[in-house]
Motif scaffolding. Sequence first.
Motif, short mmCIF file in Angstrom:
data_model
loop_
_atom_site.label_atom_id
_atom_site.label_comp_id
_atom_site.label_asym_id
_atom_site.label_seq_id
_atom_site.Cartn_x
_atom_site.Cartn_y
_atom_site.Cartn_z
N TRP A 49 10.43 10.36 -15.07
CA TRP A 49 10.27 10.41 -13.63
C TRP A 49 8.86 10.85 -13.25
CZ3 TRP A 49 9.26 14.18 -9.89
CH2 TRP A 49 9.54 13.81 -8.57
N GLY A 88 5.19 6.43 -12.89
CA GLY A 88 4.33 5.94 -11.81
C GLY A 88 2.86 5.97 -12.17
N THR A 91 0.82 -1.21 0.00
CA THR A 91 0.00 0.00 0.00
C THR A 91 0.86 1.26 0.00
OG1 THR A 91 -1.73 -1.19 1.21
CG2 THR A 91 -1.85 1.22 1.18
N VAL A 92 1.92 1.24 0.80
CA VAL A 92 2.81 2.41 0.85
C VAL A 92 3.50 2.62 -0.49
CG1 VAL A 92 4.82 3.39 2.01
CG2 VAL A 92 3.14 2.09 3.33
N TRP A 93 3.95 1.55 -1.09
CA TRP A 93 4.63 1.68 -2.39
C TRP A 93 3.67 2.15 -3.47
CZ3 TRP A 93 9.58 2.03 -2.46
CH2 TRP A 93 10.36 1.33 -1.54
N ARG A 94 2.44 1.67 -3.43
CA ARG A 94 1.47 2.09 -4.43
C ARG A 94 1.11 3.56 -4.28
NH1 ARG A 94 -2.67 -3.13 -4.08
NH2 ARG A 94 -1.20 -4.67 -4.92
N MET A 95 1.11 4.06 -3.07
CA MET A 95 0.84 5.48 -2.87
C MET A 95 2.03 6.34 -3.25
SD MET A 95 -1.21 5.35 0.76
CE MET A 95 -1.20 7.12 0.87
N SER A 96 3.21 5.88 -2.90
CA SER A 96 4.41 6.69 -3.15
C SER A 96 4.77 6.75 -4.63
CB SER A 96 5.59 6.13 -2.35
OG SER A 96 5.88 4.79 -2.74
N ILE A 97 4.36 5.74 -5.40
CA ILE A 97 4.75 5.72 -6.81
C ILE A 97 4.02 6.79 -7.60
CG2 ILE A 97 3.02 4.13 -7.72
CD1 ILE A 97 5.26 2.74 -9.21
N LEU A 130 3.47 9.88 -6.36
CA LEU A 130 3.88 11.20 -5.90
C LEU A 130 4.55 12.04 -7.00
CD1 LEU A 130 5.22 10.48 -2.28
CD2 LEU A 130 3.07 11.57 -2.96
#
Length: 340
Positions: free
Chosen positions: A205, A209, A142-148, A150
């Motif tokens: 960049w 994401g 979940t954290v990775w999916r949100m951070s990707i 950003l």
Amino acid sequence: MNRRSTLAGGDTGTPVSPSPAALPAAELTPVTNPRPPWRQRLSSWDVRTAPYLYIAPFFVLFGLVGLFPLVYTAWVSVHDWSLLGGQGEYVGLQNFRDVLTNPYFAKQLVNTVSIFLLSSVPQVVIAVVLAALLDSNLRGRTVWRMSILLPFVVSPVAVAIIFGSLFGDRYGLVNQLLGGIGLDPVLWHVDRFASHVAIATMVNWRWTGYNALIFLAAMQAVPRDLYESAALDGAGRVRQFLSVTLPMIRPTMVFVIITSTIGGLQVFAEPRLFDETTARNGGSDRQFGTITMLIYDFGWQLRDLGRASATAWMLFLIICAFALLNLFLLRRFGVLGGER
């Protein structure tokens, strides 16, 4: 027995129905269904027209913000149209000839295609890989999916400032890292190909994401039974990805490739903000100027909306050509093998 009844019904005395000629005219009128009530008529009308009403807002908005500007730009492109003076005389294809003979058009077209290839191709490949990793049993998914996502929400101006400092010619962090491993510094703002790599890195960049989340949504829609069957047949993770995942997300791949093509050929903010001193014209020698920047120059610096519109229409035709080329290559290599 009455003679009349004997002739009509025989000796049995069975009554016989009178002939139609003997019936009154009112009884010969055919029976018609009554008109349905207004509620039933309204319900029938709603069933027939509701689907069109539901999709009507899209077509109305598309006509206002998509089709009308496209047609109006074509009208402007065949006139001598000034930003301040307005519509002038009809000049036909003269604006298109002026654009084609412009000394910067061919150079900025090559720059546009170069930045597009350096950004769109790695972008799609990296996005597919990232989506596959996020679809696996990764800890903290979940954290990775949100951070990707950003980088996508960061302002393009902030991205340009950050990457302009990273790819600085003298004190940039990238050149310092290159010097640390014994390589010569790169003139990112002067060298033509190096500037394309730097701008493409900015684009990748920011948009990788976003595309990865689109691929992730498509991968999560793949039935898990297919992976279980492939595992029972002895297929490993890589084989499952190549034989199950990629064929099942073909429509999404086509969508991402087409949208990346359109966005890559319309790149403007990144090269415009890449260098604070020379990026106004795409560098000192237009080494990283794009077609959209040429449209900006014609329209707002030279105040010639006729040539700006002609350039915009030429870019539109180039995008259509690349989109058709993408579809042809996708069909040629089997990505669209199951679609018509």
